[in-house]
Design a protein around this motif. Structure first.
Motif, PDB file in Angstrom:
ATOM      1  N   LEU A 215      -3.379  -4.703  13.925  1.00 61.07           N
ATOM      2  CA  LEU A 215      -3.368  -6.298  13.984  1.00 61.07           C
ATOM      3  C   LEU A 215      -2.146  -6.882  14.111  1.00 61.07           C
ATOM      4  CD1 LEU A 215      -6.606  -7.744  12.507  1.00 61.07           C
ATOM      5  CD2 LEU A 215      -5.892  -7.751  14.863  1.00 61.07           C
ATOM      6  N   HIS A 216      -1.383  -6.336  12.751  1.00 61.79           N
ATOM      7  CA  HIS A 216       0.150  -6.700  12.537  1.00 61.79           C
ATOM      8  C   HIS A 216       1.136  -6.516  13.899  1.00 61.79           C
ATOM      9  CE1 HIS A 216       3.919  -7.315  10.091  1.00 61.79           C
ATOM     10  NE2 HIS A 216       4.197  -6.299  10.885  1.00 61.79           N
ATOM     11  N   GLY A 217       1.005  -5.241  14.533  1.00 60.77           N
ATOM     12  CA  GLY A 217       1.769  -4.978  15.727  1.00 60.77           C
ATOM     13  C   GLY A 217       1.418  -6.101  16.780  1.00 60.77           C
TER      14      GLY A 217
ATOM     15  N   GLU B  52       0.929  -1.217  -0.047  1.00 63.41           N
ATOM     16  CA  GLU B  52      -0.018   0.107  -0.043  1.00 63.41           C
ATOM     17  C   GLU B  52       0.939   1.378   0.025  1.00 63.41           C
ATOM     18  OE1 GLU B  52      -3.432   0.455  -0.177  1.00 63.41           O
ATOM     19  OE2 GLU B  52      -3.493   2.563   0.498  1.00 63.41           O
ATOM     20  N   GLN B  53       1.959   1.242   0.988  1.00 60.35           N
ATOM     21  CA  GLN B  53       2.679   2.547   0.849  1.00 60.35           C
ATOM     22  C   GLN B  53       3.708   2.499  -0.340  1.00 60.35           C
ATOM     23  OE1 GLN B  53       4.914   1.345   4.390  1.00 60.35           O
ATOM     24  NE2 GLN B  53       4.085   2.569   5.601  1.00 60.35           N
ATOM     25  N   ALA B  54       3.885   1.199  -0.974  1.00 58.74           N
ATOM     26  CA  ALA B  54       4.318   1.474  -2.439  1.00 58.74           C
ATOM     27  C   ALA B  54       3.564   1.814  -3.610  1.00 58.74           C
ATOM     28  CB  ALA B  54       5.255   0.173  -2.861  1.00 58.74           C
TER      29      ALA B  54
ATOM     30  N   ALA C 139       8.433   9.542   7.022  1.00 55.28           N
ATOM     31  CA  ALA C 139       7.752   9.490   8.224  1.00 55.28           C
ATOM     32  C   ALA C 139       7.068   7.866   8.372  1.00 55.28           C
ATOM     33  CB  ALA C 139       6.435  10.409   8.336  1.00 55.28           C
ATOM     34  N   ARG C 140       7.128   7.530   9.955  1.00 59.03           N
ATOM     35  CA  ARG C 140       6.645   6.089  10.247  1.00 59.03           C
ATOM     36  C   ARG C 140       5.098   6.170  10.442  1.00 59.03           C
ATOM     37  NH1 ARG C 140       7.737   3.487  16.240  1.00 59.03           N
ATOM     38  NH2 ARG C 140       6.441   1.676  15.808  1.00 59.03           N
ATOM     39  N   ARG C 141       4.605   5.049  10.074  1.00 56.71           N
ATOM     40  CA  ARG C 141       2.885   4.787  10.371  1.00 56.71           C
ATOM     41  C   ARG C 141       2.280   5.932   9.483  1.00 56.71           C
ATOM     42  NH1 ARG C 141       2.337   4.517  16.769  1.00 56.71           N
ATOM     43  NH2 ARG C 141       2.371   2.552  17.090  1.00 56.71           N
ATOM     44  N   TYR C 142       2.819   5.925   8.115  1.00 58.27           N
ATOM     45  CA  TYR C 142       1.933   6.657   7.396  1.00 58.27           C
ATOM     46  C   TYR C 142       1.385   5.648   6.334  1.00 58.27           C
ATOM     47  CZ  TYR C 142       2.600  11.474   8.531  1.00 58.27           C
ATOM     48  OH  TYR C 142       2.891  12.797   9.061  1.00 58.27           O
TER      49      TYR C 142
ATOM     50  N   PHE D  91      13.904  -2.550  14.441  1.00 62.81           N
ATOM     51  CA  PHE D  91      13.352  -3.641  15.025  1.00 62.81           C
ATOM     52  C   PHE D  91      12.660  -4.892  14.286  1.00 62.81           C
ATOM     53  CE2 PHE D  91       9.269  -0.843  15.332  1.00 62.81           C
ATOM     54  CZ  PHE D  91       8.550  -1.740  14.334  1.00 62.81           C
ATOM     55  N   HIS D  92      12.603  -4.474  13.006  1.00 63.84           N
ATOM     56  CA  HIS D  92      12.463  -5.583  12.139  1.00 63.84           C
ATOM     57  C   HIS D  92      13.632  -6.365  11.659  1.00 63.84           C
ATOM     58  CE1 HIS D  92       8.548  -3.636  10.981  1.00 63.84           C
ATOM     59  NE2 HIS D  92       8.138  -4.833  10.881  1.00 63.84           N
ATOM     60  N   THR D  93      14.890  -5.823  11.686  1.00 64.02           N
ATOM     61  CA  THR D  93      16.025  -6.475  11.757  1.00 64.02           C
ATOM     62  C   THR D  93      16.399  -7.473  12.778  1.00 64.02           C
ATOM     63  OG1 THR D  93      17.041  -4.357  10.721  1.00 64.02           O
ATOM     64  CG2 THR D  93      18.741  -6.087  11.317  1.00 64.02           C
TER      65      THR D  93
HETATM   66  C1  HEM Z   1       7.468 -10.264   6.005  1.00 61.97           C
HETATM   67  C2  HEM Z   1       7.657  -9.716   6.987  1.00 61.97           C
HETATM   68  C3  HEM Z   1       6.987  -8.182   7.618  1.00 61.97           C
HETATM   69  C4  HEM Z   1       6.491  -7.280   6.995  1.00 61.97           C
HETATM   70  C5  HEM Z   1       6.384  -7.102   5.256  1.00 61.97           C
HETATM   71  C6  HEM Z   1       6.158  -6.287   7.821  1.00 61.97           C
HETATM   72  C7  HEM Z   1       5.899  -4.896   7.447  1.00 61.97           C
HETATM   73  C8  HEM Z   1       5.589  -3.973   8.496  1.00 61.97           C
HETATM   74  C9  HEM Z   1       5.222  -2.508   8.141  1.00 61.97           C
HETATM   75  C10 HEM Z   1       4.667  -2.209   6.601  1.00 61.97           C
HETATM   76  C11 HEM Z   1       4.796  -1.885   9.191  1.00 61.97           C
HETATM   77  C12 HEM Z   1       4.464  -0.460   9.249  1.00 61.97           C
HETATM   78  C13 HEM Z   1       5.584   0.178   9.232  1.00 61.97           C
HETATM   79  C14 HEM Z   1       5.329   1.822   9.416  1.00 61.97           C
HETATM   80  O1  HEM Z   1       5.089   2.408   8.304  1.00 61.97           O
HETATM   81  O2  HEM Z   1       5.306   2.498  10.574  1.00 61.97           O
HETATM   82  C15 HEM Z   1       5.175  -2.721  10.279  1.00 61.97           C
HETATM   83  C16 HEM Z   1       4.968  -2.295  11.604  1.00 61.97           C
HETATM   84  C17 HEM Z   1       5.332  -3.184  12.657  1.00 61.97           C
HETATM   85  N1  HEM Z   1       5.987  -4.692  12.635  1.00 61.97           N
HETATM   86 FE1  HEM Z   1       6.220  -5.648  10.821  1.00 61.97          FE
HETATM   87  N2  HEM Z   1       6.650  -6.546   9.013  1.00 61.97           N
HETATM   88  C18 HEM Z   1       7.093  -7.973   9.120  1.00 61.97           C
HETATM   89  C19 HEM Z   1       7.591  -8.837   9.992  1.00 61.97           C
HETATM   90  C20 HEM Z   1       7.435  -8.445  11.311  1.00 61.97           C
HETATM   91  C21 HEM Z   1       7.717  -9.088  12.715  1.00 61.97           C
HETATM   92  C22 HEM Z   1       8.499 -10.566  12.233  1.00 61.97           C
HETATM   93  C23 HEM Z   1       7.555  -8.474  13.638  1.00 61.97           C
HETATM   94  C24 HEM Z   1       7.572  -8.756  15.112  1.00 61.97           C
HETATM   95  C25 HEM Z   1       7.890 -10.092  15.594  1.00 61.97           C
HETATM   96  C26 HEM Z   1       6.976  -7.305  13.253  1.00 61.97           C
HETATM   97  C27 HEM Z   1       6.523  -6.286  14.234  1.00 61.97           C
HETATM   98  C28 HEM Z   1       6.051  -5.080  13.984  1.00 61.97           C
HETATM   99  C29 HEM Z   1       5.589  -4.044  14.949  1.00 61.97           C
HETATM  100  C30 HEM Z   1       5.616  -4.175  16.331  1.00 61.97           C
HETATM  101  C31 HEM Z   1       5.111  -3.047  13.942  1.00 61.97           C
HETATM  102  C32 HEM Z   1       4.801  -1.495  14.545  1.00 61.97           C
HETATM  103  C33 HEM Z   1       3.284  -1.228  14.334  1.00 61.97           C
HETATM  104  C34 HEM Z   1       2.915   0.038  14.798  1.00 61.97           C
HETATM  105  O3  HEM Z   1       3.767   0.990  14.610  1.00 61.97           O
HETATM  106  O4  HEM Z   1       1.909   0.154  15.477  1.00 61.97           O
HETATM  107  N3  HEM Z   1       6.848  -7.361  12.045  1.00 61.97           N
HETATM  108  N4  HEM Z   1       5.731  -3.991   9.646  1.00 61.97           N
END
Ligand code: HEM
Length: 495
Positions: free
Chosen positions: A60-62, A42-44, A438-441, A379-381
């Motif tokens: 939900l992802h977070g 979506e961002q892309a 920016a983050r979270r956009y 944190f993703h690293t």
């Molecule tokens: C294929 C793997 C993954 C993809 C494509 C992905 C993608 C993303 C994206 C696009 C965001 C939003 C970034 C932003 O614009 O701020 C995000 C946030 C986040 N991701 Fe992932 N992620 C992946 C794996 C993971 C994993 C393995 C974890 C933790 C174990 C994780 C934890 C989080 C958390 C905690 C956030 C922050 C959500 C928030 O800002 O409220 N992600 N991720």
């Protein structure tokens, strides 16, 4: 008397529970990765789901990723700690059941109730949706988090009980007699030390998290029950930061237990090891203000503490573990299979992921970088290439059919796809952060889109590799003679 042997005399009696945790991990991890991929696409501007759906998925992802990292870490800790202390299987299952109930409530709140206030549920946002979601939706999400947290609290209390019963106290399980007195070589094994540390910090974090959740639930319906927003933010960040940090401290037990079996060399808890884990027990609880450095309203001493402890805590456990792993592996004739490869690369991912946090923890840098994609890059690293790599390594380890079993080509390809994909994906975040994206956009400016597209391509690689890992895990389980996990017999060493 505890058994200090590093190789388990026998496998823990109850293995079905660990298996249930791993299968849940596989399913939730894949689903959340798909949500992440959709957000990145979506961002892309490769798809168009709209801002509302983006923030639903982000919420939900977070929550889902942090929760499932907890479940996966708990599975590893329970599996290995069970060699040294008697743990309750009932509590193990109760935690999983409460986790699933909590997840169902969160999914309901988001997809039915349209709650999308992020997993950090920052006060007063859940109760101030400006008509986008109802109080009931917010309450369901908060209550879901509370149910989930209660499960983990029960789980940690059972571990505390078992450690105290076997070692006579959490201090002893943390190796205090050997750390502060004469090192008689009988310090508890690394698994016990790590479990004690996680138990101490997680119990405090979960109680603080549950308290603020309960307060916010009351406030939703009785606003006259006022909450100080600054206190709420501090409590939420304390809980969230400690909990997610603890997941990697649980998962690293896989490194402490599996690498010695591959190298036929014991991993002993010496004074330096004990010192670093004990220091981190304290520091992990005081590091969270490095997320609040832009909040001028916080007391200055807290921000200075976040800065200083942020610097200090980057190193002890990471160096002791990374160095220990190198010493163990060096000239050991280790067999490099999927499990050992993933565990080895997890050290690299953890170390690499800590560096951007170290840089961001500097107040001058933080003012510019903190609300950018630099932070998700950090944190993703360490989560994808550190924590989750340890989990996949553990999955390969417990399903390895025989010591001599060779990995298939598809496994090796998936390994490289995962490593390259994770690095590329995280670097795209980091580079975008450096460029002040920016983050979270949900919606990005045209100038940002090229980084997003590169990130999406690498994310696709990660999801593909994870699909192979999970598929192979399930296939190997299905082919195993017994549905139970096998005894972790020492694996062969290359001739
Ligand atoms: C294929 C793997 C993954 C993809 C494509 C992905 C993608 C993303 C994206 C696009 C965001 C939003 C970034 C932003 O614009 O701020 C995000 C946030 C986040 N991701 Fe992932 N992620 C992946 C794996 C993971 C994993 C393995 C974890 C933790 C174990 C994780 C934890 C989080 C958390 C905690 C956030 C922050 C959500 C928030 O800002 O409220 N992600 N991720």
């Amino acid at each position: 008397m505890a058994d200090y042997n590093y190789v388990a005399p026998q496998e823990h009696a109850t293995k079905g529970g660990v298996l249930a945790y791993l299968l849940t991990t596989a399913a939730v991890l894949l689903l959340m990765m798909l949500f992440g991929l959709v957000m990145r696409a979506e961002q892309a501007q490769l798809i168009s789901i709209g801002a509302n759906a983006f923030y639903q998925l982000m919420t939900l992802h977070g929550a889902g990723m942090v929760g499932i990292a907890g479940i996966a870490g708990a599975a590893i800790m329970w599996h290995f700690l069970g060699q040294y202390v008697r743990l309750s299987t009932t509590v193990l299952y109760a935690n999983l059941a409460l986790f699933l109930v909590g997840v169902a409530m969160a999914i309901g709140a988001v997809f039915i109730g349209n709650f999308h206030g992020a997993w950090t549920f920052l006060f007063p946002l859940p109760g101030n949706s400006m008509g986008l979601w109802s109080n009931e939706a917010a309450a369901t999400f908060l209550a879901g988090m509370l149910v989930l947290g209660t499960g983990f609290l029960l789980f940690q209390l059972d571990i505390a009980r078992a450690l105290i019963a076997t070692y006579g106290g959490l201090g002893r399980a943390l190796g205090w007699p050997q750390l502060f007195g004469h090192d008689d070589g009988k310090a508890p094994p690394p698994t016990v030390v790590a479990s004690a540390m996680v138990t101490v910090v997680n119990i405090v974090a979960l109680v603080v998290g549950a308290s603020i959740l309960a307060m916010m639930l009351v406030n939703l319906y009785y606003p006259e029950f006022a909450i100080d927003p600054l206190l709420a933010k501090g409590m939420i960040y304390f809980f969230g930061h400690v909990f997610i940090n603890a997941t990697i401290y649980m998962a690293v037990i896989a490194v402490y237990e599996i690498l010695p079996r591959y190298t036929h060399r014991p991993w002993k808890a010496n004074k330096i090891f004990l010192l670093s884990w004990n220091c981190s027990t304290l520091m992990v609880m005081f590091i969270f203000p490095h997320h609040l450095l832009m909040d001028f309203a916080f007391p200055k001493w807290m921000l200075v503490m976040g800065h200083v402890i942020g610097y200090l805590n980057t190193f002890p456990i990471l160096i002791v573990t990374g160095y220990g792993a190198l010493i163990l592996v060096y000239r050991s004739g280790i067999v490099w299979d999927m499990a050992s490869r993933l565990l080895a690369v997890s050290m690299l991912g953890w170390a690499a992921g800590a560096m951007p946090a170290f840089i961001d923890g500097t107040i001058r840098v933080n003012y510019i970088m903190h609300n950018t994609l630099w932070v998700p890059g950090h944190f993703h690293t360490y989560l994808l290439l550190g924590m989750v790599a340890m989990v996949f390594g553990f999955m390969y380890y417990v399903t390895k059919p025989a010591a001599q079993h060779k990995d298939a080509l598809i496994d090796r390809l998936a390994y490289w796809a995962y490593v390259v994909g994770s690095f590329g994906f995280a670097l795209a975040f980091l580079y975008a952060g450096k460029e002040s994206v920016a983050r979270r956009y949900a919606e990005h400016l045209p100038a940002w889109v090229p980084y997003d597209r590169i990130g999406t391509a690498f994310a696709t690689l990660v999801v593909g590799a994870a699909l192979v890992f999970v598929g192979r895990f399930i296939a190997r389980l299905a082919h195993a003679r017994s549905a139970h996990l096998r005894a972790p017999a020492p694996l062969g060493v290359a001739a």
